[in-house]
Structure formats: C-alpha cells, structure tokens
Design an enzyme around this catalytic site. Structure first.
Site, mmCIF file in Angstrom:
data_model
loop_
_atom_site.group_PDB
_atom_site.id
_atom_site.type_symbol
_atom_site.label_atom_id
_atom_site.label_comp_id
_atom_site.label_asym_id
_atom_site.label_seq_id
_atom_site.Cartn_x
_atom_site.Cartn_y
_atom_site.Cartn_z
ATOM 1 N N HIS A 77 0.869 -1.186 0.000
ATOM 2 C CA HIS A 77 0.000 0.000 0.000
ATOM 3 C C HIS A 77 0.902 1.230 0.000
ATOM 4 O O HIS A 77 2.028 1.174 0.511
ATOM 5 C CB HIS A 77 -0.843 -0.057 1.272
ATOM 6 C CG HIS A 77 -1.902 0.985 1.394
ATOM 7 N ND1 HIS A 77 -1.639 2.263 1.820
ATOM 8 C CD2 HIS A 77 -3.234 0.946 1.149
ATOM 9 C CE1 HIS A 77 -2.766 2.965 1.851
ATOM 10 N NE2 HIS A 77 -3.753 2.194 1.436
ATOM 11 N N ASP A 84 2.757 -5.132 8.089
ATOM 12 C CA ASP A 84 1.552 -4.314 7.940
ATOM 13 C C ASP A 84 0.336 -5.241 8.029
ATOM 14 O O ASP A 84 0.069 -6.017 7.111
ATOM 15 C CB ASP A 84 1.620 -3.587 6.588
ATOM 16 C CG ASP A 84 0.351 -2.795 6.280
ATOM 17 O OD1 ASP A 84 -0.646 -2.951 7.008
ATOM 18 O OD2 ASP A 84 0.366 -2.032 5.295
ATOM 19 N N GLN A 134 -4.784 -5.368 6.609
ATOM 20 C CA GLN A 134 -5.790 -6.212 5.951
ATOM 21 C C GLN A 134 -5.836 -7.624 6.514
ATOM 22 O O GLN A 134 -6.572 -8.457 6.002
ATOM 23 C CB GLN A 134 -5.513 -6.283 4.444
ATOM 24 C CG GLN A 134 -5.630 -4.977 3.715
ATOM 25 C CD GLN A 134 -7.057 -4.439 3.670
ATOM 26 O OE1 GLN A 134 -8.021 -5.160 3.906
ATOM 27 N NE2 GLN A 134 -7.186 -3.162 3.376
ATOM 28 N N LYS A 186 -10.594 -0.878 10.138
ATOM 29 C CA LYS A 186 -10.640 -2.049 9.256
ATOM 30 C C LYS A 186 -10.936 -3.327 10.033
ATOM 31 O O LYS A 186 -10.972 -4.411 9.484
ATOM 32 C CB LYS A 186 -9.320 -2.193 8.503
ATOM 33 C CG LYS A 186 -9.120 -1.085 7.463
ATOM 34 C CD LYS A 186 -7.946 -1.377 6.587
ATOM 35 C CE LYS A 186 -7.426 -0.146 5.880
ATOM 36 N NZ LYS A 186 -8.245 0.249 4.726
ATOM 37 N N CYS A 207 -4.863 2.696 -3.621
ATOM 38 C CA CYS A 207 -3.631 3.170 -2.977
ATOM 39 C C CYS A 207 -2.526 2.117 -3.064
ATOM 40 O O CYS A 207 -1.751 1.930 -2.113
ATOM 41 C CB CYS A 207 -3.864 3.550 -1.518
ATOM 42 S SG CYS A 207 -5.016 4.894 -1.336
HETATM 43 N N1 PMP Z 1 -1.781 -0.807 4.530
HETATM 44 C C1 PMP Z 1 -2.736 -1.540 3.930
HETATM 45 C C2 PMP Z 1 -2.420 -2.927 3.466
HETATM 46 C C3 PMP Z 1 -4.009 -1.008 3.755
HETATM 47 O O1 PMP Z 1 -4.946 -1.733 3.161
HETATM 48 C C4 PMP Z 1 -4.281 0.299 4.220
HETATM 49 C C5 PMP Z 1 -5.646 0.923 4.028
HETATM 50 N N2 PMP Z 1 -6.246 0.674 2.813
HETATM 51 C C6 PMP Z 1 -3.261 1.011 4.834
HETATM 52 C C7 PMP Z 1 -2.028 0.428 4.976
HETATM 53 C C8 PMP Z 1 -3.485 2.386 5.371
HETATM 54 O O2 PMP Z 1 -4.436 2.327 6.390
HETATM 55 P P1 PMP Z 1 -5.048 3.658 7.019
HETATM 56 O O3 PMP Z 1 -5.558 4.456 5.855
HETATM 57 O O4 PMP Z 1 -6.150 3.165 7.895
HETATM 58 O O5 PMP Z 1 -3.963 4.342 7.743
#
Ligand code: PMP
Length: 510
Positions: free
Chosen positions: A228, A305, A308, A331, A469
């Site tokens: 991401h 990370d 997900q 999430k 993203c």
């Molecule tokens: N890492 C991953 C794998 C994500 O899916 C996301 C959110 N789509 C993020 C980081 C960033 O998360 P946040 O916007 O809640 O900070």
C-alpha cells in the site's frame, strides 16, 4: 472425523461469551482504575500510576439497544454450534485439503451476527445494502457504537492525570482497551502497544524513529511489490532525508512474493524489511512467518503491515515475531482515527521519542527533559481515548466469535465468490495467489471499472473501484485500476449471488 474436546470446550466458552454480548449482559464490565482513589460505588482501590485490569465496573446497565432487539429474535439454544475449531490453526495454508471436506458454511451464525450491525439493515437505491467494501473500511457492531456512546455518557475525562472519579473511569477504559489489543494479537506485554491514528501513522512513526539513528545512509530497506502507498511513501521520504536505499521484493505472476528473489536480496546491507501480511489490492496472504525468520537471520528488523489481516485471521505476534506490527481500528470493525503500533520490547527502548509534549515525559526542566519508557513515550498529548475504547470493544466482540471460525467461514465464502465471478464472461480476476483473504480484484471486458462500480451501486452493492492506494502492484499486472469487492465475516453466499446477478445484467447490455 476427529473432534478435539479441548477445542470444543474452548468454542463452547466462546459461544457463552458471544451469548453474553448478544443477549444483554454488561458489555463494559472490565476496566482498570488509576491509583490513590477508592471508588465509592465499587470499592475498588484505584492505582493512578499502574492501572490494573479487569476490575468490575457497575456503571453500565446490562444490555443495550442491540442486545434487547436480538433477545427478541433469537435464543442461545438457536445458535448453531461452531465446529471449525477442530481444524488446524494454519487453516489457510492447508493446500491439500479437498474443498468437499471443509466444514459447511451453514454452521457459522452469520444471520445472528449480521443483526449486530445496524448499518447492514440499510437500503441503498431501494435495495438491501450489500457491503463489499470491507478492505476500505468495515462496518461497526452495536457493541462498538454503544461502547463509544457510554464512554461519553459515563466516563469522559482526560486520562492518567487527574485525581477524580471520571479520570479513573476513563483511564480504566483506555488501559483495558490496550489490554484487549494485546490479547487479540497475542503481544507479550501491553507495554508494547502504542495507540496511533492508524496504519499510516504507525508506519510513519517507525520510519521517522528508525531514521533518527538506527538507519544510516546506504542501508537498505526492503519492501514488497504488494505494498500500500502507506508502506512506500514514508520510506521514500526517508530516502530523501537520510539517503537509505529502497529495494523492492518482486512478486510472481500469481501475485505471491517471489521467495527466491527475496532470499537473494537479503544481504547484510538490509536493515529493515517492511511488508504486508495481506495485500489490499490482490488479497495475497504473504508467507509472513518465513519472511520474518529469514529477515532476522540476515540481521534485519521487520515491520509487518496487518491492516488487511487482523479482521480475517488469528494473529499471534509471539509466534510471528515481527519487530513492528501495525493495523487500523476502522478495518477491524472499530472506529476511524484509532490504530495500533506494536513495538517489540527489545526495540521499544532503543527508539528515540517521536512527537514531544504532555504524557510522554517523565520530568521537564528548561535545561533538560527526560522521557517515559514504553508505549507512553510515543503517545504525546491527548490521544483518541473514546475510539481506543471502541476499538477494545470491537476486538472483544471478535474474540467472542473466534478468529478461527471467522477465518474458516470467510475462506469458504472467498472460494464460493471466486467460482461465481469466474462464471461471468469477460471477467478477469487480478491476483491468483494460492493463499488469499477477502479481496477479489477484477476487470470486466468492454466496461470501464468505474461503470461497473456505478452499476453495482445501483443494485445496492458497494465495491471499490480505483487504484486502491497500491498503484505499483496493479501496474505489475498491467492495470491502472480494478473493481474490488472485499469480504468480511458478515457477508453471505446470497450477497455473492446478487453480485453475480448484477454483473450478468450488466454484460447483457454488451
Ligand atoms: N496498509 C494496507 C495494506 C491497507 O490496506 C491500508 C488501508 N487501505 C493502509 C495500509 C493504510 O491504512 P489507514 O488508511 O487506515 O492508515
């Protein structure tokens, strides 16, 4: 079929806890209390400096709106018995188990659980809402909504700093949420749990603090092609700031990490490996445990990370052993604006402080300031107290359902959805790793991804379209964007059938 009695008993216990949630026992009866005060109504002696957990808190009436409604709808005896626990913990990785031998999805009480989520009763464009945008954010159960409301009704105060009742209650609630997080991800100590705004803030905190000493010009940070943007851009910023090298681990054509390439990249120049446990764009589950072991053997630290992964599978950090683990509350059925950064104890006190201000200090003088140890050093200022408490409630809710049960149910649903989508002519699934969770990215011949998303919305079906993203990984597969339905445990086979029907309707316009 081999039935493991211990597991069944554990599951029975969990069912009982679940019943407590669903049928109206107090949802806020655990708490911690700060010191020096005896709470007159509980008799608890509270410890301001070292709050304890699990003191009973009588301030909450039993039940709540969600619980009362559910009590009318069902009884404990109607709850089906979960039988997923008899399956191996590494369920996702048992590639050779034939699908026919997997447990029936019907045993998972999805209909009962859905009733805990008020928004799932909504109608959109005249149709029942089908929420398939869980990778972007998840919906909130009544117990979370109520818990936040109760905080503001009964407990609201700043924490740790005042000698009054409400400060004690708020500190109780906040520290008890920290303990819920610790237990949910099986961290060794609640000292390792730092509340942050979310995954993005957590990764930025790590990049900033590692960049203030541990990482030097010329050191390598490895990230994977799956990342991401939140796990790419902070490292690029660090590259600009101190001259680290950013190196990308490639993925194979299925969307899985190329482990051979990874092995070759792990030289002594690598000081950090930062990668995703489940890809938000493809759904790939990376072989995190092995990757962490290899990184450690090469002398590098690891950031995992979990944005997900936390809502889809059990997380055991003492088994995985990353140095850092991050996830976002929103999430995992909790509120927005709150997340968690786990920092393993050995690394915790090596890191310099990040933001300066109240709460993170031990003593302040104009000529010299000393800082707290542990998580407090990284929690400057007033945090998002109420939402941390809400996150704690979400994790307790998940614990009562059981993450093994959730993982097993979702795995079945993902297999079902994959088969259904494959039947749609012209639909191509992007991301075909053997181990996947939740995400079904696809394109549909003759239709723009945006038009597919709009059409589905007209049918009440919420999916994400766009680059998610994660532009580098989509480009790896020749795409700028995809349509991305993503599943959670409250989704059903019926909803997948509606998704397929709506796609068939769309292609009939070809
Ligand atoms: N890492 C991953 C794998 C994500 O899916 C996301 C959110 N789509 C993020 C980081 C960033 O998360 P946040 O916007 O809640 O900070």
């Amino acid at each position: 079929m081999n039935i493991n009695i211990d597991n069944l008993q554990a599951e029975e216990f969990r069912l009982q806890q679940l019943a407590n949630y669903l049928f109206g026992q107090s949802r806020a009866s655990v708490g911690t209390s700060p010191s020096g005060i005896r709470l007159p109504d509980t008799g608890n002696v509270v410890n301001m400096k070292a709050p304890q957990t699990a003191l009973p808190d009588p301030h909450f009436p039993s039940g709540g709106s969600g619980a009362t409604d559910l009590a009318k709808l069902s009884t404990l005896s109607q709850l089906p018995i979960f039988d997923y626990m008899q399956y191996h913990q590494d369920y996702y990785f048992l590639k050779d188990r034939p699908v026919a031998q997997l447990p029936e999805m019907g045993n998972f009480p999805v209909d009962v659980l859905r009733k805990e989520f008020p928004i799932l009763q909504e109608y959109v464009n005249g149709r029942p809402l089908v929420w398939l945008d869980n990778a972007a954010t998840t919906q909130k159960p009544s117990c979370v909504i109520e818990r936040i409301s109760q905080f503001y009704r009964k407990e609201n105060s700043n924490i740790h700093r005042a000698a009054h009742q409400l400060a004690a209650r708020a500190t109780d609630a906040y520290e008890s949420a920290r303990e819920s997080v610790r237990s949910f991800i099986n961290a060794g100590s609640s000292n390792e749990i730092v509340f942050v705004r979310g995954t993005t803030e957590g990764i930025n905190l790590v990049a900033y603090t590692l960049g203030a000493g541990y990482l030097k010009s010329g050191d390598q940070v490895l990230i994977s092609n799956l990342e991401h943007h939140a796990n790419i851009v902070p490292w690029q910023q660090l590259r600009e700031r101190i001259g680290i090298e950013l190196v990308v681990i490639p993925v194979d054509d299925s969307g899985q990490i190329d482990m051979e390439a990874y092995k070759n990249l792990l030289t002594s120049k690598v000081k950090l490996v930062s990668f995703v446990q489940v890809s938000n764009a493809l759904g790939t589950i990376t072989p995190a445990k092995k990757m962490i072991q290899w990184a450690h053997a090469a002398g590098a630290k690891v950031l995992l990370d979990g944005a997900q992964s936390v809502s889809h599978m059990p997380i055991d950090l003492q088994e995985l052993k990353p140095d850092f683990f991050v996830f976002s509350g929103h999430k995992v059925f909790g509120p927005t604006g709150i997340g968690v950064l786990y920092i393993q104890n050995d690394t915790l006190d090596e890191l310099p402080a990040w933001q300066g201000g109240g709460n993170m200090i031990r003593d302040v003088r104009f000529d010299n300031t000393t800082y707290q140890n542990g998580h407090a050093r990284f929690e400057a200022g007033t945090g998002n107290i109420a939402d941390a408490v809400g996150l704690g409630a979400a994790l307790e809710f998940l614990r009562t359902i059981g993450m093994h049960s959730i993982a097993a149910y979702e795995h079945q649903l993902l297999l079902y959805a994959t088969e259904k989508l494959k039947q749609v002519p012209g639909l191509e699934i992007i991301g075909k790793a053997a181990d996947k969770a939740s995400v079904l990215s696809f394109t549909l011949a003759d239709f723009s991804n945006e038009s597919v998303g709009k059409h589905l919305d007209e049918h009440g079906i919420a999916v994400r379209t766009g680059h998610h993203c994660a532009q580098p990984i989509l480009r790896r597969f020749g795409q700028e964007t995809t349509v991305r339905p993503s599943l959670a445990f409250y989704n059903t086979k019926e909803e997948i059938d509606w998704l397929q029907d709506a796609l068939f309707k769309l292609i009939s316009q070809r």
